[in-house]
Scaffold this motif. Structure first.
Motif, PDB file in Angstrom:
ATOM      1  N   MET A   1       0.853  -1.169   0.000  1.00 44.34           N
ATOM      2  CA  MET A   1       0.000   0.000   0.000  1.00 44.34           C
ATOM      3  C   MET A   1       0.905   1.241   0.000  1.00 44.34           C
ATOM      4  SD  MET A   1      -2.772   1.267   2.892  1.00 44.34           S
ATOM      5  CE  MET A   1      -3.885  -0.079   2.666  1.00 44.34           C
ATOM      6  N   PRO A   2       0.686   2.142  -0.941  1.00 45.43           N
ATOM      7  CA  PRO A   2       1.481   3.377  -0.962  1.00 45.43           C
ATOM      8  C   PRO A   2       1.268   4.210   0.307  1.00 45.43           C
ATOM      9  CG  PRO A   2       0.274   3.106  -3.014  1.00 45.43           C
ATOM     10  CD  PRO A   2      -0.202   2.045  -2.079  1.00 45.43           C
ATOM     11  N   PHE A   3       2.257   5.033   0.631  1.00 45.73           N
ATOM     12  CA  PHE A   3       2.232   5.789   1.875  1.00 45.73           C
ATOM     13  C   PHE A   3       0.994   6.664   2.007  1.00 45.73           C
ATOM     14  CE2 PHE A   3       3.145   9.784   4.108  1.00 45.73           C
ATOM     15  CZ  PHE A   3       3.318   9.269   5.387  1.00 45.73           C
ATOM     16  N   PHE A   4       0.664   7.450   0.979  1.00 46.05           N
ATOM     17  CA  PHE A   4      -0.462   8.377   1.103  1.00 46.05           C
ATOM     18  C   PHE A   4      -1.796   7.642   1.210  1.00 46.05           C
ATOM     19  CE2 PHE A   4       2.708  11.322  -0.681  1.00 46.05           C
ATOM     20  CZ  PHE A   4       2.666  12.267   0.325  1.00 46.05           C
ATOM     21  N   GLU A   5      -1.883   6.487   0.589  1.00 50.44           N
ATOM     22  CA  GLU A   5      -3.094   5.676   0.725  1.00 50.44           C
ATOM     23  C   GLU A   5      -3.213   5.157   2.160  1.00 50.44           C
ATOM     24  OE1 GLU A   5      -4.815   1.544  -1.165  1.00 50.44           O
ATOM     25  OE2 GLU A   5      -3.503   2.800  -2.387  1.00 50.44           O
ATOM     26  N   TRP A   6      -2.101   4.710   2.730  1.00 53.13           N
ATOM     27  CA  TRP A   6      -2.074   4.249   4.116  1.00 53.13           C
ATOM     28  C   TRP A   6      -2.433   5.387   5.071  1.00 53.13           C
ATOM     29  CZ3 TRP A   6       1.195   6.066   7.976  1.00 53.13           C
ATOM     30  CH2 TRP A   6       1.156   5.363   9.179  1.00 53.13           C
ATOM     31  N   LEU A   7      -1.866   6.569   4.831  1.00 54.11           N
ATOM     32  CA  LEU A   7      -2.129   7.726   5.670  1.00 54.11           C
ATOM     33  C   LEU A   7      -3.609   8.100   5.627  1.00 54.11           C
ATOM     34  CD1 LEU A   7      -0.995  10.040   7.422  1.00 54.11           C
ATOM     35  CD2 LEU A   7      -0.643  11.313   5.293  1.00 54.11           C
ATOM     36  N   ARG A   8      -4.179   8.137   4.444  1.00 58.13           N
ATOM     37  CA  ARG A   8      -5.592   8.476   4.312  1.00 58.13           C
ATOM     38  C   ARG A   8      -6.477   7.433   4.982  1.00 58.13           C
ATOM     39  NH1 ARG A   8      -9.162   9.255  -1.146  1.00 58.13           N
ATOM     40  NH2 ARG A   8     -11.013   9.953  -0.078  1.00 58.13           N
ATOM     41  N   SER A   9      -6.160   6.172   4.792  1.00 56.64           N
ATOM     42  CA  SER A   9      -6.946   5.091   5.390  1.00 56.64           C
ATOM     43  C   SER A   9      -6.927   5.182   6.917  1.00 56.64           C
ATOM     44  CB  SER A   9      -6.382   3.755   4.928  1.00 56.64           C
ATOM     45  OG  SER A   9      -7.005   2.697   5.586  1.00 56.64           O
ATOM     46  N   ASN A  10      -5.754   5.355   7.495  1.00 47.78           N
ATOM     47  CA  ASN A  10      -5.659   5.452   8.953  1.00 47.78           C
ATOM     48  C   ASN A  10      -6.345   6.696   9.484  1.00 47.78           C
ATOM     49  OD1 ASN A  10      -4.402   3.096   9.656  1.00 47.78           O
ATOM     50  ND2 ASN A  10      -2.358   3.939   9.515  1.00 47.78           N
ATOM     51  N   SER A  11      -6.137   7.832   8.822  1.00 47.30           N
ATOM     52  CA  SER A  11      -6.765   9.056   9.322  1.00 47.30           C
ATOM     53  C   SER A  11      -8.279   8.954   9.252  1.00 47.30           C
ATOM     54  CB  SER A  11      -6.255  10.280   8.564  1.00 47.30           C
ATOM     55  OG  SER A  11      -6.497  10.173   7.195  1.00 47.30           O
ATOM     56  N   GLU A  12      -8.818   8.394   8.174  1.00 49.41           N
ATOM     57  CA  GLU A  12     -10.275   8.203   8.082  1.00 49.41           C
ATOM     58  C   GLU A  12     -10.783   7.308   9.205  1.00 49.41           C
ATOM     59  OE1 GLU A  12     -11.026   6.604   4.218  1.00 49.41           O
ATOM     60  OE2 GLU A  12     -11.023   8.573   3.269  1.00 49.41           O
ATOM     61  N   GLU A  13     -10.074   6.217   9.439  1.00 48.92           N
ATOM     62  CA  GLU A  13     -10.492   5.256  10.464  1.00 48.92           C
ATOM     63  C   GLU A  13     -10.535   5.888  11.854  1.00 48.92           C
ATOM     64  OE1 GLU A  13      -8.827   1.195  12.581  1.00 48.92           O
ATOM     65  OE2 GLU A  13      -8.098   1.719  10.583  1.00 48.92           O
ATOM     66  N   TYR A  14      -9.480   6.588  12.233  1.00 46.06           N
ATOM     67  CA  TYR A  14      -9.411   7.140  13.580  1.00 46.06           C
ATOM     68  C   TYR A  14     -10.280   8.377  13.748  1.00 46.06           C
ATOM     69  CZ  TYR A  14      -6.067   3.647  14.900  1.00 46.06           C
ATOM     70  OH  TYR A  14      -5.472   2.442  15.196  1.00 46.06           O
ATOM     71  N   LEU A  15     -10.470   9.177  12.692  1.00 49.85           N
ATOM     72  CA  LEU A  15     -11.393  10.309  12.786  1.00 49.85           C
ATOM     73  C   LEU A  15     -12.831   9.822  12.889  1.00 49.85           C
ATOM     74  CD1 LEU A  15      -9.700  12.706  10.241  1.00 49.85           C
ATOM     75  CD2 LEU A  15      -9.928  13.084  12.710  1.00 49.85           C
ATOM     76  N   LEU A  16     -13.171   8.765  12.162  1.00 54.71           N
ATOM     77  CA  LEU A  16     -14.505   8.172  12.267  1.00 54.71           C
ATOM     78  C   LEU A  16     -14.729   7.617  13.669  1.00 54.71           C
ATOM     79  CD1 LEU A  16     -17.193   7.214  11.055  1.00 54.71           C
ATOM     80  CD2 LEU A  16     -15.990   5.158  10.298  1.00 54.71           C
ATOM     81  N   GLU A  17     -13.736   6.935  14.207  1.00 55.19           N
ATOM     82  CA  GLU A  17     -13.845   6.389  15.557  1.00 55.19           C
ATOM     83  C   GLU A  17     -14.061   7.505  16.583  1.00 55.19           C
ATOM     84  OE1 GLU A  17     -10.833   4.577  18.788  1.00 55.19           O
ATOM     85  OE2 GLU A  17     -10.717   3.670  16.787  1.00 55.19           O
ATOM     86  N   ALA A  18     -13.339   8.618  16.437  1.00 51.40           N
ATOM     87  CA  ALA A  18     -13.498   9.744  17.363  1.00 51.40           C
ATOM     88  C   ALA A  18     -14.898  10.336  17.257  1.00 51.40           C
ATOM     89  CB  ALA A  18     -12.446  10.807  17.076  1.00 51.40           C
ATOM     90  N   SER A  19     -15.430  10.427  16.044  1.00 52.30           N
ATOM     91  CA  SER A  19     -16.791  10.936  15.853  1.00 52.30           C
ATOM     92  C   SER A  19     -17.822  10.003  16.481  1.00 52.30           C
ATOM     93  CB  SER A  19     -17.095  11.101  14.363  1.00 52.30           C
ATOM     94  OG  SER A  19     -16.268  12.077  13.810  1.00 52.30           O
ATOM     95  N   GLN A  20     -17.619   8.707  16.328  1.00 47.76           N
ATOM     96  CA  GLN A  20     -18.533   7.735  16.933  1.00 47.76           C
ATOM     97  C   GLN A  20     -18.486   7.846  18.455  1.00 47.76           C
ATOM     98  OE1 GLN A  20     -17.053   4.107  15.215  1.00 47.76           O
ATOM     99  NE2 GLN A  20     -18.428   4.235  13.460  1.00 47.76           N
ATOM    100  N   ARG A  21     -17.302   8.037  18.989  1.00 47.29           N
ATOM    101  CA  ARG A  21     -17.151   8.184  20.439  1.00 47.29           C
ATOM    102  C   ARG A  21     -17.864   9.451  20.925  1.00 47.29           C
ATOM    103  NH1 ARG A  21     -12.119   7.030  20.380  1.00 47.29           N
ATOM    104  NH2 ARG A  21     -11.355   9.164  20.272  1.00 47.29           N
ATOM    105  N   ASP A  22     -17.731  10.546  20.174  1.00 51.44           N
ATOM    106  CA  ASP A  22     -18.414  11.795  20.530  1.00 51.44           C
ATOM    107  C   ASP A  22     -19.933  11.630  20.506  1.00 51.44           C
ATOM    108  OD1 ASP A  22     -15.942  12.965  20.735  1.00 51.44           O
ATOM    109  OD2 ASP A  22     -16.098  14.088  18.844  1.00 51.44           O
ATOM    110  N   MET A  23     -20.438  10.968  19.480  1.00 51.39           N
ATOM    111  CA  MET A  23     -21.888  10.765  19.371  1.00 51.39           C
ATOM    112  C   MET A  23     -22.392   9.847  20.483  1.00 51.39           C
ATOM    113  SD  MET A  23     -22.965  12.630  16.941  1.00 51.39           S
ATOM    114  CE  MET A  23     -24.581  12.016  16.599  1.00 51.39           C
ATOM    115  N   ALA A  24     -21.632   8.827  20.809  1.00 53.48           N
ATOM    116  CA  ALA A  24     -22.028   7.924  21.888  1.00 53.48           C
ATOM    117  C   ALA A  24     -22.096   8.674  23.213  1.00 53.48           C
ATOM    118  CB  ALA A  24     -21.049   6.757  21.980  1.00 53.48           C
ATOM    119  N   THR A  25     -21.117   9.540  23.449  1.00 55.16           N
ATOM    120  CA  THR A  25     -21.113  10.345  24.668  1.00 55.16           C
ATOM    121  C   THR A  25     -22.310  11.283  24.690  1.00 55.16           C
ATOM    122  OG1 THR A  25     -18.715  10.244  24.777  1.00 55.16           O
ATOM    123  CG2 THR A  25     -19.777  11.993  26.036  1.00 55.16           C
ATOM    124  N   ARG A  26     -22.593  11.905  23.559  1.00 49.07           N
ATOM    125  CA  ARG A  26     -23.705  12.857  23.475  1.00 49.07           C
ATOM    126  C   ARG A  26     -25.039  12.197  23.779  1.00 49.07           C
ATOM    127  NH1 ARG A  26     -24.358  16.144  18.079  1.00 49.07           N
ATOM    128  NH2 ARG A  26     -22.596  17.249  18.989  1.00 49.07           N
TER     129      ARG A  26
END
Length: 76
Positions: A1-26
């Motif tokens: 997997m190329p670096f920028f593809e890996w970077l985008r994949s990880n950032s999407e995953e962890y930003l989505l997880e943070a949003s889910q955590r925020d919504m669960a808390t709310r």
């Protein structure tokens, strides 16, 4: 997997997880618990959320990838 593809994949995953955590808390429900990198959870996500949109846009447009086609402005 190329670096920028890996970077985008990880950032999407962890930003989505943070949003889910925020919504669960709310809404008072239990957030999903996942194992993962401390860097992505404790450093990248909070810093990314603090960046102004203009800076985020500049960073994304500078990176190669399929997201660049969505960032082009339509002619007036």
């Amino acid at each position: 997997m190329p670096f920028f593809e890996w970077l985008r994949s990880n950032s999407e995953e962890y930003l989505l997880e943070a949003s889910q955590r925020d919504m669960a808390t709310r809404y008072g429900i239990e957030a999903p618990v996942r194992d993962g990198s401390v860097f992505w959870r404790r450093i990248f996500t909070p810093v990314y959320r603090l960046l102004p949109w203009g800076l985020r846009r500049s960073i994304m447009s500078a990176m190669p990838g399929s997201h660049r086609r969505w960032m082009r402005r339509a002619p007036p």
